[in-house]
Design a protein around this motif. Sequence first.
Motif, PDB file in Angstrom:
ATOM      1  N   GLY A 274     -37.802  29.886  12.695  1.00 36.49           N
ATOM      2  CA  GLY A 274     -38.065  28.897  11.654  1.00 36.49           C
ATOM      3  C   GLY A 274     -38.801  27.682  12.205  1.00 36.49           C
ATOM      4  N   PHE A 275     -39.123  26.770  11.292  1.00 38.82           N
ATOM      5  CA  PHE A 275     -39.762  25.505  11.658  1.00 38.82           C
ATOM      6  C   PHE A 275     -39.119  24.379  10.854  1.00 38.82           C
ATOM      7  CE2 PHE A 275     -43.223  28.547  12.449  1.00 38.82           C
ATOM      8  CZ  PHE A 275     -43.638  28.165  13.708  1.00 38.82           C
ATOM      9  N   ASN A 276     -39.006  23.220  11.452  1.00 34.43           N
ATOM     10  CA  ASN A 276     -38.706  21.986  10.729  1.00 34.43           C
ATOM     11  C   ASN A 276     -39.952  21.114  10.813  1.00 34.43           C
ATOM     12  OD1 ASN A 276     -36.125  22.919  10.365  1.00 34.43           O
ATOM     13  ND2 ASN A 276     -35.188  21.567  11.875  1.00 34.43           N
ATOM     14  N   ILE A 277     -40.457  20.684   9.669  1.00 38.52           N
ATOM     15  CA  ILE A 277     -41.632  19.805   9.647  1.00 38.52           C
ATOM     16  C   ILE A 277     -41.168  18.426   9.204  1.00 38.52           C
ATOM     17  CG2 ILE A 277     -43.914  19.386   8.652  1.00 38.52           C
ATOM     18  CD1 ILE A 277     -44.170  22.418   8.252  1.00 38.52           C
ATOM     19  N   PHE A 278     -41.229  17.461  10.130  1.00 37.36           N
ATOM     20  CA  PHE A 278     -40.771  16.099   9.869  1.00 37.36           C
ATOM     21  C   PHE A 278     -41.888  15.287   9.215  1.00 37.36           C
ATOM     22  CE2 PHE A 278     -38.567  17.757  13.639  1.00 37.36           C
ATOM     23  CZ  PHE A 278     -37.262  17.723  13.175  1.00 37.36           C
ATOM     24  N   ASN A 279     -41.505  14.227   8.494  1.00 34.00           N
ATOM     25  CA  ASN A 279     -42.480  13.353   7.808  1.00 34.00           C
ATOM     26  C   ASN A 279     -43.438  14.171   6.943  1.00 34.00           C
ATOM     27  OD1 ASN A 279     -41.457  11.076   9.355  1.00 34.00           O
ATOM     28  ND2 ASN A 279     -42.609  11.939  11.077  1.00 34.00           N
ATOM     29  N   VAL A 280     -42.896  15.186   6.265  1.00 33.39           N
ATOM     30  CA  VAL A 280     -43.763  16.148   5.577  1.00 33.39           C
ATOM     31  C   VAL A 280     -44.538  15.508   4.426  1.00 33.39           C
ATOM     32  CG1 VAL A 280     -42.016  17.050   3.955  1.00 33.39           C
ATOM     33  CG2 VAL A 280     -43.878  18.538   4.729  1.00 33.39           C
ATOM     34  N   SER A 281     -43.999  14.429   3.830  1.00 37.18           N
ATOM     35  CA  SER A 281     -44.702  13.811   2.691  1.00 37.18           C
ATOM     36  C   SER A 281     -46.002  13.129   3.122  1.00 37.18           C
ATOM     37  CB  SER A 281     -43.796  12.818   1.958  1.00 37.18           C
ATOM     38  OG  SER A 281     -43.416  11.781   2.824  1.00 37.18           O
ATOM     39  N   SER A 282     -46.188  12.909   4.426  1.00 34.50           N
ATOM     40  CA  SER A 282     -47.466  12.358   4.887  1.00 34.50           C
ATOM     41  C   SER A 282     -48.552  13.445   4.931  1.00 34.50           C
ATOM     42  CB  SER A 282     -47.312  11.698   6.262  1.00 34.50           C
ATOM     43  OG  SER A 282     -46.967  12.664   7.238  1.00 34.50           O
ATOM     44  N   TYR A 283     -48.150  14.698   4.814  1.00 34.17           N
ATOM     45  CA  TYR A 283     -49.103  15.816   4.804  1.00 34.17           C
ATOM     46  C   TYR A 283     -49.230  16.467   3.423  1.00 34.17           C
ATOM     47  CZ  TYR A 283     -48.164  15.896   9.893  1.00 34.17           C
ATOM     48  OH  TYR A 283     -48.021  15.582  11.227  1.00 34.17           O
ATOM     49  N   LEU A 284     -48.135  16.466   2.673  1.00 34.31           N
ATOM     50  CA  LEU A 284     -48.005  17.367   1.540  1.00 34.31           C
ATOM     51  C   LEU A 284     -47.078  16.751   0.501  1.00 34.31           C
ATOM     52  CD1 LEU A 284     -48.655  20.384   0.834  1.00 34.31           C
ATOM     53  CD2 LEU A 284     -46.586  21.012   2.085  1.00 34.31           C
ATOM     54  N   GLN A 285     -47.428  16.882  -0.778  1.00 31.10           N
ATOM     55  CA  GLN A 285     -46.549  16.409  -1.842  1.00 31.10           C
ATOM     56  C   GLN A 285     -45.691  17.573  -2.315  1.00 31.10           C
ATOM     57  OE1 GLN A 285     -46.867  13.080  -2.214  1.00 31.10           O
ATOM     58  NE2 GLN A 285     -44.919  13.247  -3.280  1.00 31.10           N
ATOM     59  N   ILE A 286     -44.377  17.456  -2.199  1.00 34.03           N
ATOM     60  CA  ILE A 286     -43.468  18.524  -2.629  1.00 34.03           C
ATOM     61  C   ILE A 286     -42.634  18.004  -3.793  1.00 34.03           C
ATOM     62  CG2 ILE A 286     -41.597  20.075  -1.954  1.00 34.03           C
ATOM     63  CD1 ILE A 286     -42.606  19.876   0.925  1.00 34.03           C
ATOM     64  N   GLU A 287     -42.761  18.671  -4.942  1.00 36.68           N
ATOM     65  CA  GLU A 287     -42.017  18.255  -6.133  1.00 36.68           C
ATOM     66  C   GLU A 287     -40.612  18.846  -6.155  1.00 36.68           C
ATOM     67  OE1 GLU A 287     -43.275  16.020  -8.059  1.00 36.68           O
ATOM     68  OE2 GLU A 287     -45.257  16.075  -7.120  1.00 36.68           O
ATOM     69  N   ASP A 288     -40.450  20.018  -5.512  1.00 33.77           N
ATOM     70  CA  ASP A 288     -39.157  20.704  -5.570  1.00 33.77           C
ATOM     71  C   ASP A 288     -38.074  19.896  -4.868  1.00 33.77           C
ATOM     72  OD1 ASP A 288     -39.965  23.715  -6.428  1.00 33.77           O
ATOM     73  OD2 ASP A 288     -41.473  22.888  -5.080  1.00 33.77           O
ATOM     74  N   ASN A 289     -36.845  20.053  -5.373  1.00 32.24           N
ATOM     75  CA  ASN A 289     -35.694  19.459  -4.720  1.00 32.24           C
ATOM     76  C   ASN A 289     -34.674  20.578  -4.516  1.00 32.24           C
ATOM     77  OD1 ASN A 289     -33.942  17.527  -3.673  1.00 32.24           O
ATOM     78  ND2 ASN A 289     -32.968  17.215  -5.652  1.00 32.24           N
ATOM     79  N   GLY A 290     -34.706  21.182  -3.325  1.00 36.10           N
ATOM     80  CA  GLY A 290     -33.929  22.388  -3.057  1.00 36.10           C
ATOM     81  C   GLY A 290     -34.882  23.472  -2.561  1.00 36.10           C
ATOM     82  N   PRO A 291     -34.662  24.733  -2.967  1.00 40.94           N
ATOM     83  CA  PRO A 291     -35.604  25.791  -2.561  1.00 40.94           C
ATOM     84  C   PRO A 291     -37.015  25.475  -3.063  1.00 40.94           C
ATOM     85  CG  PRO A 291     -33.598  26.741  -3.469  1.00 40.94           C
ATOM     86  CD  PRO A 291     -33.524  25.259  -3.726  1.00 40.94           C
ATOM     87  N   VAL A 292     -38.011  25.684  -2.216  1.00 43.99           N
ATOM     88  CA  VAL A 292     -39.404  25.392  -2.561  1.00 43.99           C
ATOM     89  C   VAL A 292     -40.080  26.694  -3.007  1.00 43.99           C
ATOM     90  CG1 VAL A 292     -41.621  24.526  -1.716  1.00 43.99           C
ATOM     91  CG2 VAL A 292     -39.486  23.504  -0.901  1.00 43.99           C
ATOM     92  N   ALA A 293     -40.754  26.627  -4.163  1.00 39.74           N
ATOM     93  CA  ALA A 293     -41.474  27.803  -4.661  1.00 39.74           C
ATOM     94  C   ALA A 293     -42.629  28.124  -3.712  1.00 39.74           C
ATOM     95  CB  ALA A 293     -42.000  27.536  -6.067  1.00 39.74           C
ATOM     96  N   LEU A 294     -42.706  29.367  -3.286  1.00 40.01           N
ATOM     97  CA  LEU A 294     -43.757  29.775  -2.348  1.00 40.01           C
ATOM     98  C   LEU A 294     -44.996  30.209  -3.118  1.00 40.01           C
ATOM     99  CD1 LEU A 294     -41.665  31.878   0.207  1.00 40.01           C
ATOM    100  CD2 LEU A 294     -42.214  29.445   0.267  1.00 40.01           C
ATOM    101  N   SER A 295     -46.149  29.836  -2.586  1.00 37.88           N
ATOM    102  CA  SER A 295     -47.431  30.252  -3.160  1.00 37.88           C
ATOM    103  C   SER A 295     -48.433  30.361  -2.016  1.00 37.88           C
ATOM    104  CB  SER A 295     -47.929  29.216  -4.182  1.00 37.88           C
ATOM    105  OG  SER A 295     -48.235  27.990  -3.498  1.00 37.88           O
ATOM    106  N   GLU A 296     -49.559  30.993  -2.293  1.00 36.26           N
ATOM    107  CA  GLU A 296     -50.597  31.101  -1.254  1.00 36.26           C
ATOM    108  C   GLU A 296     -51.050  29.721  -0.799  1.00 36.26           C
ATOM    109  OE1 GLU A 296     -53.889  33.730  -1.968  1.00 36.26           O
ATOM    110  OE2 GLU A 296     -52.565  35.305  -2.745  1.00 36.26           O
ATOM    111  N   THR A 297     -51.215  28.806  -1.764  1.00 34.04           N
ATOM    112  CA  THR A 297     -51.667  27.443  -1.434  1.00 34.04           C
ATOM    113  C   THR A 297     -50.655  26.738  -0.548  1.00 34.04           C
ATOM    114  OG1 THR A 297     -52.780  27.347  -3.565  1.00 34.04           O
ATOM    115  CG2 THR A 297     -52.457  25.263  -2.436  1.00 34.04           C
ATOM    116  N   PHE A 298     -49.365  26.868  -0.889  1.00 35.00           N
ATOM    117  CA  PHE A 298     -48.318  26.223  -0.094  1.00 35.00           C
ATOM    118  C   PHE A 298     -48.325  26.759   1.338  1.00 35.00           C
ATOM    119  CE2 PHE A 298     -43.933  26.356   1.546  1.00 35.00           C
ATOM    120  CZ  PHE A 298     -43.671  25.000   1.597  1.00 35.00           C
TER     121      PHE A 298
END
Length: 201
Positions: free
Chosen positions: A47-71
């Motif tokens: 696995g990976f932990n990505i810290f300060n992720v909001s500086s790279y990416l806007q994530i609307e989900d709160n909990g499991p994140v919907a996977l997509s090709e773009t994500f």
Amino acid sequence: MNAFYNKEGVGDTLLISLKDAAREEISYEREGDVARIFNKETKETTGFNIFNVSSYLQIEDNGPVALSETFVQDVNEILNRNGVSETLTVDLSPKFVVGHVESKEKHPNADKLNICQVNVGEETLQIVCGAPNVDKGQKVVVAKVGAVMPSGLVIKDAELRGVPSSGMICSAKELALPDAPQEKGILVLEDSREAGEAFQF
């Protein structure tokens, strides 16, 4: 691959799980904002932990994140920017599908369990089910291996009382559907649904 983000509970960190591993089996190494989690013995990435992720990416989900090709592309770009050479791939086929129960037999080692063969389109899955109302001929909702339930439970290959089981036949309550009945029992769909068709909820 499963992804999880909860800024309030965990902080601004995207958690990515690729494989299960016991805590004592894993180690970490960090490159910039990315911590790679890996098996100490095999060195395989779990696995990976990505810290300060909001500086790279806007994530609307709160909990499991919907996977997509773009994500997945965005995550791979973050890994690359932080000096991580690995590339993630993900199976984006639907994980909640319509299943057709082709057969049902009693579990040899458990009175309340049944062994079902369930056609989910391209394959037939063996699923051990404890619902009192499951029966041959039904159209049902199947959570395939890799599905993330609304509760956060990840569906995995399992063995129940010595019998392999791949997936779960779901109740309305487990799917968090509105007005789900409280009594035990799986959700039975109208017969017009096709086996393998994605189930939207």
